[in-house]
Motif scaffolding. Structure first.
Motif, short mmCIF file in Angstrom:
data_model
loop_
_atom_site.label_atom_id
_atom_site.label_comp_id
_atom_site.label_asym_id
_atom_site.label_seq_id
_atom_site.Cartn_x
_atom_site.Cartn_y
_atom_site.Cartn_z
N UNK A 1 0.83 -1.20 0.00
CA UNK A 1 0.00 0.00 0.00
C UNK A 1 0.86 1.25 0.00
N UNK A 2 2.16 1.08 0.28
CA UNK A 2 3.07 2.24 0.26
C UNK A 2 3.38 2.60 -1.19
N UNK A 3 3.91 3.80 -1.35
CA UNK A 3 4.26 4.26 -2.69
C UNK A 3 5.77 4.47 -2.74
N UNK A 4 6.45 3.96 -3.75
CA UNK A 4 7.89 4.19 -3.84
C UNK A 4 8.55 3.23 -4.81
N UNK A 5 9.89 3.11 -4.67
CA UNK A 5 10.68 2.29 -5.59
C UNK A 5 10.73 0.86 -5.08
N UNK A 6 10.52 -0.12 -5.91
CA UNK A 6 10.56 -1.50 -5.47
C UNK A 6 9.69 -2.40 -6.33
N UNK A 7 8.80 -1.78 -7.11
CA UNK A 7 7.92 -2.56 -8.00
C UNK A 7 8.73 -3.23 -9.10
N UNK A 8 8.45 -4.51 -9.29
CA UNK A 8 9.17 -5.19 -10.37
C UNK A 8 8.82 -4.53 -11.71
N UNK A 9 9.81 -4.41 -12.55
CA UNK A 9 9.58 -3.86 -13.88
C UNK A 9 8.45 -4.63 -14.56
N UNK A 10 7.63 -3.96 -15.35
CA UNK A 10 6.47 -4.62 -15.97
C UNK A 10 6.94 -5.70 -16.96
N UNK A 11 6.19 -6.84 -17.03
CA UNK A 11 6.61 -7.96 -17.88
C UNK A 11 6.92 -7.55 -19.32
N UNK A 12 6.06 -6.70 -19.92
CA UNK A 12 6.32 -6.36 -21.33
C UNK A 12 7.63 -5.58 -21.48
N UNK A 13 7.98 -4.77 -20.45
CA UNK A 13 9.25 -4.03 -20.53
C UNK A 13 10.43 -4.98 -20.36
N UNK A 14 10.25 -6.00 -19.51
CA UNK A 14 11.35 -6.97 -19.33
C UNK A 14 11.57 -7.73 -20.63
N UNK A 15 10.47 -8.12 -21.29
CA UNK A 15 10.62 -8.83 -22.57
C UNK A 15 11.39 -7.94 -23.56
N UNK A 16 11.05 -6.65 -23.59
CA UNK A 16 11.76 -5.73 -24.50
C UNK A 16 13.24 -5.63 -24.14
N UNK A 17 13.53 -5.61 -22.83
CA UNK A 17 14.94 -5.56 -22.39
C UNK A 17 15.70 -6.80 -22.87
N UNK A 18 15.02 -7.94 -22.75
CA UNK A 18 15.65 -9.20 -23.16
C UNK A 18 15.90 -9.17 -24.68
N UNK A 19 14.91 -8.70 -25.42
CA UNK A 19 15.06 -8.62 -26.88
C UNK A 19 16.22 -7.69 -27.22
N UNK A 20 16.25 -6.52 -26.54
CA UNK A 20 17.30 -5.55 -26.80
C UNK A 20 18.67 -6.15 -26.46
N UNK A 21 18.70 -6.88 -25.35
CA UNK A 21 19.95 -7.49 -24.92
C UNK A 21 20.50 -8.42 -26.01
N UNK A 22 19.61 -9.25 -26.58
CA UNK A 22 20.08 -10.22 -27.58
C UNK A 22 20.38 -9.55 -28.92
N UNK A 23 19.70 -8.40 -29.20
CA UNK A 23 19.90 -7.83 -30.54
C UNK A 23 21.02 -6.79 -30.56
N UNK A 24 21.43 -6.34 -29.34
CA UNK A 24 22.43 -5.28 -29.35
C UNK A 24 23.76 -5.80 -29.88
N UNK A 25 24.33 -5.00 -30.74
CA UNK A 25 25.63 -5.38 -31.30
C UNK A 25 26.69 -5.02 -30.29
N UNK A 26 27.48 -5.99 -29.91
CA UNK A 26 28.56 -5.67 -28.98
C UNK A 26 29.65 -4.96 -29.77
N UNK A 27 30.08 -3.83 -29.22
CA UNK A 27 30.98 -2.97 -30.01
C UNK A 27 32.45 -3.37 -29.88
#
Ligand code: CTP
Length: 407
Positions: free
Chosen positions: A159-185
């Motif tokens: 019921x409190x408000x602040x930092x600690x909420x798990x990132x939303x599932x669709x954003x995590x999926x996007x992070x995972x996609x970005x992780x695999x598609x990013x070209x390592x420089x």
């Protein structure tokens, strides 16, 4: 299907956010990933293995042995099968255990065996997230090369408000996609990093040292490795354990040992980052016996050590990049630029001793980068992991600019 062919181990721990893992799993599978779910015993209190098994199309691994037929779930095999270990939600307790090598369930043993990148999505109440132990544990995990998906701010289960909420599932999926598609420089590049203090021996029990913790150097090494580089750290005595397979650590004690290894390794590298706080002086004579207390003042004769950065600056070829650090207490920008020219550096990272929260021991740093054009770029106070990112971004852009290096 942006994740087809990818093997993901999805680890669940006992958080109310575990219900979101069902959506996360569905998102990963929809993108074509093959997902093996591993649940801690308390995760099963929040979501059933039946749900996760139905969505993944695979039995959920949770115990070391199957209760049905006694077959063994090999954490080593899972750790090696995975292209990514994603722990979402990750509780404060699991994060603490991961940071300290505690392996009392299958997920933790899988984490310890994993050879793949690790992504962690913390989920907890705001006070738990902001507790110094959680922040220190997350910093430790970052220093192991693990990627942290920062929790969002919002209404929490308490019921409190602040930092600690798990990132939303669709954003995590996007992070995972970005992780695999990013070209390592920095793929196929080899970097040398010096880190930590040096100890200059006076006698068998005493030395001259300094407060350097090595955190900045190890964070840079991790960031270089994240970009695909192979990294060798020549490290003075530090309390940091390296678990990144792309990083080799050569432990040394004195400035002269550090110099010898750097001299040997540098010619095979594409560049070096000189982050160590190398002693400028070393005792002229080492006493084989412990120096005894005496009535008069003790006089120690100190001779200068070799300036390793300057020595590498002399050897540097036009294909190599050399980055140095400067720690100044006065006339900072002028002195830092002088160091750059004197040591033939491509750029210098200035740490100010005058900024609270920057420099030795602490987990944060505030830097200024000065290039050969003497046009300083100022950065705000950040975690050393974030500072390392800024430095590696500059390394990549200098390599592109100077050597026409292409990703
Ligand atoms: N350095 C080095 N070998 C040394 C001394 C310093 O490689 N014997 C490197 C450090 O790793 C850093 C840079 O040189 O990248 C500058 O270090 P710093 O201590 O700020 O400067 P010094 O050259 O030692 O000069 P001074 O102490 O007089 O400021």
């Amino acid at each position: 299907m942006r994740l087809s062919g990818k093997h993901i181990v999805l680890g669940l721990t006992g958080s109310i956010a575990a219900y979101k893992a069902a959506y996360l799993l569905r998102g990963l599978v929809k993108e074509g990933a093959e997902v093996q779910v591993v649940m801690t015993p308390s995760a099963k209190e929040f979501i059933t293995p039946v749900t996760m098994s139905a969505l993944s199309g695979k039995p959920v691994a949770s115990e070391f042995f199957s209760a049905n037929d006694g077959s063994w779930y090999s954490h080593v095999d899972m750790g090696q099968w995975a292209d990514l270990l994603l722990i979402a939600p990750a509780t404060a307790s699991t994060i603490g255990k991961m940071a300290h090598g505690i392996c009392d369930n299958l997920l933790l043993t899988t984490y310890m065996s994993a050879k793949c990148p690790v992504m962690i999505a913390p989920a907890m109440d705001l006070d738990m997230f902001n507790h110094p132990s959680t922040l220190a544990n997350l910093e430790k995990l970052r220093s192991y090369g693990n990627l942290i998906l920062e929790p969002g701010e919002g209404e929490l289960a308490s019921g409190l408000y602040g930092k600690g909420r798990m990132e939303e599932p669709e954003n995590i999926v996007e992070e995972v996609v970005r992780f695999f598609s990013q070209k390592k420089k920095l793929l196929n590049k080899h970097f040398l990093v010096t880190a930590g203090p040096t100890y200059e021996k006076i006698d068998p029990v005493r030395f001259i040292g300094n407060y350097s913790s090595g955190k900045m150097g190890y964070a840079i090494a991790n960031e270089l490795a994240c970009e695909g580089a192979n990294v060798t750290i020549v490290s003075g005595p530090v309390q940091i354990q390296n678990s990144n397979p792309e990083i080799t650590v050569i432990p040394v004690e004195s400035a002269s040992e550090m110099y010898e290894h750097c001299l040997r390794i540098f010619p095979e590298t594409d560049g070096a980052v000189m982050c160590a706080a190398v002693a400028d002086f070393t005792p002229e004579h080492y006493s084989e016996q412990k120096v005894k207390r005496q009535k008069d003042n003790l006089k120690l004769n100190l001779k200068p050590t070799t300036d390793i950065a300057a020595a590498l600056g002399q050897l540097k070829t036009e294909k190599q990049l050399l980055v140095g650090f400067a720690l100044e207490t006065n006339n900072e920008l002028v002195n830092a630029f002088l160091k750059l020219s004197k040591k033939n550096l491509d750029f210098v990272v200035l740490n100010s001793m005058n900024v609270k929260g920057a420099g030795f021991i602490v987990d944060t740093n505030e830097i200024t980068i000065i290039g050969r054009d003497n046009n300083p770029t100022f950065f705000e106070l950040k975690s050393k992991a974030e500072v390392a990112k800024d430095i590696v971004i500059r390394i990549i852009s200098e390599m592109e600019k100077k050597y026409g290096f292409q990703e």
